[in-house]
Design a protein around this motif. Sequence first.
Motif, PDB file in Angstrom:
ATOM      1  N   GLY A  78       0.799  -1.228   0.000  1.00 44.61           N
ATOM      2  CA  GLY A  78       0.000   0.000   0.000  1.00 44.61           C
ATOM      3  C   GLY A  78       0.826   1.271   0.000  1.00 44.61           C
ATOM      4  N   ILE A  79       2.101   1.180   0.375  1.00 46.64           N
ATOM      5  CA  ILE A  79       2.936   2.377   0.487  1.00 46.64           C
ATOM      6  C   ILE A  79       3.071   3.120  -0.839  1.00 46.64           C
ATOM      7  CG2 ILE A  79       5.312   3.178   0.902  1.00 46.64           C
ATOM      8  CD1 ILE A  79       5.468   1.171   3.201  1.00 46.64           C
ATOM      9  N   PRO A  80       3.419   2.447  -1.941  1.00 43.56           N
ATOM     10  CA  PRO A  80       3.575   3.184  -3.202  1.00 43.56           C
ATOM     11  C   PRO A  80       2.281   3.768  -3.748  1.00 43.56           C
ATOM     12  CG  PRO A  80       4.637   1.018  -3.296  1.00 43.56           C
ATOM     13  CD  PRO A  80       3.775   1.035  -2.087  1.00 43.56           C
ATOM     14  N   LYS A  81       1.149   3.319  -3.227  1.00 43.78           N
ATOM     15  CA  LYS A  81      -0.134   3.854  -3.692  1.00 43.78           C
ATOM     16  C   LYS A  81      -0.438   5.213  -3.073  1.00 43.78           C
ATOM     17  CE  LYS A  81      -1.986  -0.796  -4.387  1.00 43.78           C
ATOM     18  NZ  LYS A  81      -1.725  -0.760  -5.830  1.00 43.78           N
ATOM     19  N   THR A 107       0.145   8.957  -2.739  1.00 42.88           N
ATOM     20  CA  THR A 107       0.649   9.937  -3.707  1.00 42.88           C
ATOM     21  C   THR A 107       1.918  10.627  -3.220  1.00 42.88           C
ATOM     22  OG1 THR A 107      -1.618  10.359  -4.461  1.00 42.88           O
ATOM     23  CG2 THR A 107       0.055  11.981  -5.055  1.00 42.88           C
ATOM     24  N   LEU A 108       1.934  11.037  -1.951  1.00 45.96           N
ATOM     25  CA  LEU A 108       3.100  11.718  -1.426  1.00 45.96           C
ATOM     26  C   LEU A 108       4.310  10.786  -1.344  1.00 45.96           C
ATOM     27  CD1 LEU A 108       1.674  14.015   1.396  1.00 45.96           C
ATOM     28  CD2 LEU A 108       2.673  14.710  -0.788  1.00 45.96           C
ATOM     29  N   MET A 109       4.069   9.518  -0.981  1.00 42.60           N
ATOM     30  CA  MET A 109       5.184   8.566  -0.926  1.00 42.60           C
ATOM     31  C   MET A 109       5.755   8.321  -2.322  1.00 42.60           C
ATOM     32  SD  MET A 109       6.107   7.648   2.091  1.00 42.60           S
ATOM     33  CE  MET A 109       7.035   6.161   1.696  1.00 42.60           C
ATOM     34  N   THR A 122      19.841   0.737   0.581  1.00 45.02           N
ATOM     35  CA  THR A 122      19.128   2.006   0.705  1.00 45.02           C
ATOM     36  C   THR A 122      17.638   1.721   0.721  1.00 45.02           C
ATOM     37  OG1 THR A 122      19.044   2.388  -1.689  1.00 45.02           O
ATOM     38  CG2 THR A 122      20.942   3.279  -0.485  1.00 45.02           C
ATOM     39  N   PHE A 123      16.880   2.687   1.242  1.00 45.65           N
ATOM     40  CA  PHE A 123      15.429   2.507   1.349  1.00 45.65           C
ATOM     41  C   PHE A 123      14.789   3.881   1.438  1.00 45.65           C
ATOM     42  CE2 PHE A 123      11.548   0.722   3.505  1.00 45.65           C
ATOM     43  CZ  PHE A 123      11.255  -0.216   2.527  1.00 45.65           C
ATOM     44  N   VAL A 124      13.517   3.939   1.156  1.00 43.83           N
ATOM     45  CA  VAL A 124      12.713   5.153   1.349  1.00 43.83           C
ATOM     46  C   VAL A 124      11.619   4.796   2.336  1.00 43.83           C
ATOM     47  CG1 VAL A 124      11.180   6.843   0.278  1.00 43.83           C
ATOM     48  CG2 VAL A 124      13.233   6.083  -0.932  1.00 43.83           C
ATOM     49  N   SER A 125      11.762   5.296   3.546  1.00 48.64           N
ATOM     50  CA  SER A 125      10.877   4.874   4.636  1.00 48.64           C
ATOM     51  C   SER A 125       9.780   5.883   4.947  1.00 48.64           C
ATOM     52  CB  SER A 125      11.704   4.642   5.901  1.00 48.64           C
ATOM     53  OG  SER A 125      12.259   5.859   6.366  1.00 48.64           O
ATOM     54  N   GLY A 126       9.757   7.008   4.226  1.00 47.58           N
ATOM     55  CA  GLY A 126       8.800   8.047   4.580  1.00 47.58           C
ATOM     56  C   GLY A 126       9.184   8.724   5.882  1.00 47.58           C
ATOM     57  N   PHE A 127      10.480   8.949   6.062  1.00 50.04           N
ATOM     58  CA  PHE A 127      11.035   9.599   7.245  1.00 50.04           C
ATOM     59  C   PHE A 127      10.724   8.820   8.528  1.00 50.04           C
ATOM     60  CE2 PHE A 127      10.284  13.183   4.239  1.00 50.04           C
ATOM     61  CZ  PHE A 127      11.617  13.450   3.985  1.00 50.04           C
TER      62      PHE A 127
END
Length: 330
Positions: free
Chosen positions: A88-91, A93-95, A137-142
């Motif tokens: 669900g994370i990539p769905k 919009t801001l992420m 590396t990763f993108v965790s949404g801070f």
Amino acid sequence: MNRNSGIFLLILILFCACKQDKEGCVISEKVSGIPLELTIERLERPLFEAESEEDIAYFLEEHPYFSEMYLRDDLYPSIGHLVSTLYGIPKDTLMQELYQEVNTNFPALDKLETDLLTAFKHIKYYYPDFEVPKVYTFVSGFTTDLYMDNEMIVIGLDYFLPSDHRFQPPDLPKYMTDRYNRDHLVPMIVTAISSRYNKTDLGDNSLLAEMIFYGKAYHFTQAMLPCTSEEHVIGYTPEELAACYANEDFIWTQLIEQEAIYETNPFEVRKYTGEAPFTDAISPDAPGRVGRWVGWNIVDAYAEEKDLDLVQLMNEKDAQKIFMNSAYKP
């Protein structure tokens, strides 16, 4: 000079007056020739480009340690719940926009790989038992800026976007986010690794012990990254670092007159070494964490005075011994 006057000379001095000139820095062949390899794996991509929950499930199966330690899969009722959450994370919009910004600002990681490999080779040179961890590396949404253990390092690239970027970590003040960038990233990692080798007397809770602990950490980082500037090691701007050198005598005088170095109250200790926009206990114009910077100078002086190698220095637990034998004098 009176603390209450708020006077703290911000003099821009030439960096030749600092500890080392980094231009023309050459890595020793004994270090560069150590046979180590490093490839950073970008785990944000399989997450954000997954086309089904099956893709996410496969991703987790391929990276079980990442799933266990970083994603904390044990906190979910089942792996299925974790899969659904991740899918669900990539769905969002801001992420998705954040992910695209990371791709734009970090299209490749060649320099990061090179700098980390240089650091790891230096660590291996001094500590032959050191094993290169997997680096992701990763993108965790801070959610997490850096995760580190002996086996794995995970870099949250979203934390290291440019300081003027519209996406900024909501949980960090600006004086900290200003140094969350690619120039400070590798020094931050190496400083964290230094704690494995930084022997301390756990019974000594004084400000001096805290200063020496950080001083040894920065000395370690500088040794592992000899071509990295001092400001990137400690996280000061060039102006802040220059001001510290210009006012070193004043800073030390304040510490002595206030009898601060033997303070054990953690709230008082934090005034000199904790994260803050300035060190008000010295002067409202002194940069934060200035006690750490003084500790670094003491440690450098001790290592030079006693002609110690890095391993000997890091193994010395006695902060008082380091201080008394440093012959430190601003």
